[in-house]
Write an enzyme that holds these catalytic residues in place. Structure first.
Site, PDB file in Angstrom:
ATOM      1  CB  SER A  55      12.774  34.681 -56.910  1.00 27.84           C
ATOM      2  OG  SER A  55      11.760  35.338 -57.673  1.00 27.84           O
ATOM      3  CE1 TYR A 100      14.112  33.075 -61.911  1.00 26.27           C
ATOM      4  CE2 TYR A 100      12.147  33.780 -60.875  1.00 26.27           C
ATOM      5  CZ  TYR A 100      13.465  33.850 -60.976  1.00 26.27           C
ATOM      6  OH  TYR A 100      13.912  34.985 -60.300  1.00 26.27           O
TER       7      TYR A 100
END
Length: 237
Positions: free
Chosen positions: A132, A146
């Site tokens: 990501s 995250y």
């Protein structure tokens, strides 16, 4: 793409969203595809029926289950690790067990899946991890867990690229920005905020991410390894 006809491919996390798009692309190109899923049995069955791929249930938070699923696939030409979870919230109030599960799925599973795949992978194989853009930046509060997991994935990609390079096995990380999936829909409450920071002001389509994965898995990408390939519409440039 004839490059993939007869190739053995496994997608860890292939029942929905980006993973399902990757399964469809490889299956359409003639590859023999196996994919894992956790809770989406109905979606997994639908993808398997549509593509002819084999669905295997495995919890990516369970190291032994991940290793067993990859080992059972036999020699793999291409391993794509897509399974992942996201969470947001104040680190002081997030459930520590939920944070540990995120790390198990987003960090430990990619490492162990890649290493297990490498054991039987023929020379010049491909390992691709879906990361990501949050591995590069923390765009707003509440994404620490995250973001740390996606930064760790970058290290896995670089390190294993070095470890497996003598065999011609490439290891790369694909870093999407916002992608229109059920986890982050293009019509969701955060969409306008995300698009405001992007040069191309829309969510990517899962097929666009799959197309980049296909390129990295192809013979044309034989000298691309240890990289992070960002596909985010120019977010934050």
């Amino acid at each position: 793409m004839s490059d993939f006809k007869g190739k053995s491919v496994m997608v860890l996390g292939g029942s929905r969203g980006i993973g399902a798009a990757i399964v469809r692309h490889f299956a359409a190109a003639g590859a023999k595809v196996r994919f894992s899923y956790m809770g989406s049995a109905e979606a997994a069955a639908a993808i398997a029926t549509e593509t002819g791929a084999e669905a295997v249930q495995a919890d990516s938070a369970d190291r032994d289950a991940v290793i067993a699923a990859v080992a059972a696939a036999g020699p793999l030409d291409i391993m794509v690790i897509n399974a992942g979870v996201a969470m947001m919230g104040d680190p002081a109030t997030l459930d520590p067990d939920a944070v540990d599960r995120l790390i198990d799925i987003n960090v430990r599973a990619p490492y162990h899946a890649a290493v297990e795949a490498s054991r039987k992978m023929p020379d010049n194989g491909r390992i691709i991890i879906i990361g990501s853009v949050n591995g590069d930046r923390v765009p707003w509060p509440g994404t620490t867990a995250y973001s740390l997991s996606k930064s760790a994935v970058q290290g896995i990609g670089r390190g294993l690229a070095r470890d497996f390079g003598a065999r011609g096995i490439t290891v790369n990380v694909v870093q999407p920005g916002p992608v229109d999936t059920d986890m982050n829909p293009a019509t969701g409450p955060m969409a306008r905020h995300m698009h405001s920071a992007m040069a191309i002001k829309r969510h990517a389509r899962a097929d666009e991410i799959a197309a980049l994965v296909m390129f990295l898995a192809s013979p044309a990408a034989a000298m691309i390894t240890g990289t992070t390939q960002t596909i985010d519409g120019g977010i934050g440039i």
